[in-house]
Design an enzyme around this catalytic site. Structure first.
Site: not given
Ligand code: ATR
Length: 276
Positions: A15, A128-129, A62, A66, A102
Site C-alpha cells: 500500500s 461491473a465489480g 482496501t 470494503k 474512490d
Molecule cells: P474490483 O474490486 O477490482 O472491481 P471485482 O469486484 O472482482 O474486482 O471485479 C473484477 C472486474 O474485472 C469484473 O468486472 C470482471 O469481469 P466479470 O464480471 O466478467 O468477471 C473484470 N475482469 C477481470 N478480469 C477480466 C478479463 N481478463 N477480461 C475482462 N474482464 C475482466
C-alpha cells in the site's frame, strides 16, 4: 497530540497510502501518524474495534474489506451507499462513519488533473465489480451525455446499471445502460474507463475495434504499469492515463474528510510517480 490513522488490508504491504498521507501531513502541518495494518480475512471488525479502543481516529480500507467496512459503518455517505462499499472510515463520539472516495478521486483526476471533461461526453465504463460500482454515481453526477457500463459478464453490467435507475441523485436522468463487450460493436466513446481488474494480470479485454472516438481519452484504474488496455487505446489513437492520480486524489478526499484541509495533490503525485 498525534492523531492516529491506518490502512487496513490483506495484503497491505504494497500500500502506498502511508507514504501519501505522510506527504500530505508534512505539506499541511497536520500532526498525524499513519500505519499499515494487516488483517486476517475474518478479522476486520475486531481489528477496527482494537484500533478505535487504542484511540484511532480514522482508517482507509482496501481489498478485500470494503464491504465489511460498509457493514460496520453506522452512518454512510451517499457515495458509500451507492458503491455498496467503504474505503474511508472516521471514528468519533462512539460512531463509525463510512465514505467512499474512490469515485470522487477518479473524477477529480480526470477533470482537474488531466483536463478531461465528463459533462456532455459519451462515457464507457468497463467492468461491473467493486471498482466500477464505486465510480458510477460520481460519474453520473458530472452529467455525461450517456454512461454505458460494459462487462465481460453482460448480466452483471445490466444489474449494475439497473441498480442506479432508482437512486434519487440520478434523477438528473442521465441515460445509463449496461451491456456485454460484444454489444459495443459499431459504437464509439469520448472517454473509456477501465475499471476491470484485467490489467493486474496483464490480460487483454476482448473489446470490439472502433470504441475510441477521434480525440478520445482512455483511463486505466490500475497504475504503475502499461496494461494491455493502455497499449490498445494508444494504438487506436486515444490519449491515455493510468490510475496513480486517482490513488492520490482518493487519499486527498479522505484526508479532507478527517482533517478539514484539502492537501495540494500535484506535488504528491509527482513525487509518487518518481518513486514508481
Ligand atoms: P474490483 O474490486 O477490482 O472491481 P471485482 O469486484 O472482482 O474486482 O471485479 C473484477 C472486474 O474485472 C469484473 O468486472 C470482471 O469481469 P466479470 O464480471 O466478467 O468477471 C473484470 N475482469 C477481470 N478480469 C477480466 C478479463 N481478463 N477480461 C475482462 N474482464 C475482466
Amino acid at each position: 497530540m498525534t492523531d492516529h490513522y491506518a490502512v487496513f488490508g490483506n495484503p497491505v504491504a504494497h500500500s502506498k497510502s502511508p507514504r501519501i498521507h505522510a506527504l500530505f501531513a508534512v505539506q499541511t502541518g497536520e500532526d498525524i501518524s499513519y500505519e499499515k495494518i494487516f488483517v486476517p480475512i475474518a478479522g476486520f471488525a475486531a481489528a477496527v474495534s482494537k484500533f478505535v479502543a487504542e484511540g484511532g481516529r480514522g482508517a482507509n480500507v482496501t481489498v478485500p474489506f470494503k464491504e465489511d467496512a460498509f457493514n460496520i459503518a453506522g452512518h454512510l455517505s451517499p457515495c458509500a451507499q451507492a458503491a455498496g462499499a467503504v474505503n474511508t472510515l472516521t471514528f468519533g463520539n462512539g460512531e463509525i462513519a463510512g465514505d467512499n472516495t474512490d469515485g470522487a478521486g477518479l473524477v477529480r483526476d480526470l477533470v482537474t488533473n488531466l483536463g478531461v471533461p465528463i459533462k456532455g461526453q459519451r462515457v464507457l465504463l468497463l467492468g461491473a465489480g467493486g471498482a466500477a460500482r464505486g465510480a458510477v454515481l460520481p460519474l453520473l453526477l458530472e452529467q455525461p451525455a450517456e454512461l454505458v457500463i460494459a462487462n465481460r459478464t453482460a448480466e452483471k453490467a445490466r444489474r449494475l446499471a439497473d441498480a442506479f435507475a432508482s437512486l434519487p441523485a440520478c434523477a438528473v436522468s442521465i441515460k445509463h445502460t449496461g451491456c456485454g463487450f460484444g454489444e459495443l460493436a459499431g459504437r464509439d466513446y469520448d472517454l473509456v474507463i477501465n475499471a476491470t481488474s484485467a490489467g493486474l494480470n496483464n490480460a487483454s479485454l476482448d473489446l470490439p475495434a472502433g470504441i475510441f472516438a477521434a480525440g478520445s481519452f482512455a483511463y486505466e484504474m490500475v497504475y504503475g504499469r502499461e496494461s494491455p488496455f493502455m497499449t490498445e487505446a494508444r494504438r487506436a489513437g486515444a490519449s491515455v492515463a493510468d490510475g496513480l492520480g486517482m490513488l492520490v486524489e482518493q487519499a486527498a478526499e479522505a484526508f479532507a474528510i478527517w482533517r478539514g484541509i484539502r492537501p495540494e495533490t500535484q506535488p504528491v503525485l509527482a513525487q509518487l510517480r518518481s518513486e514508481l
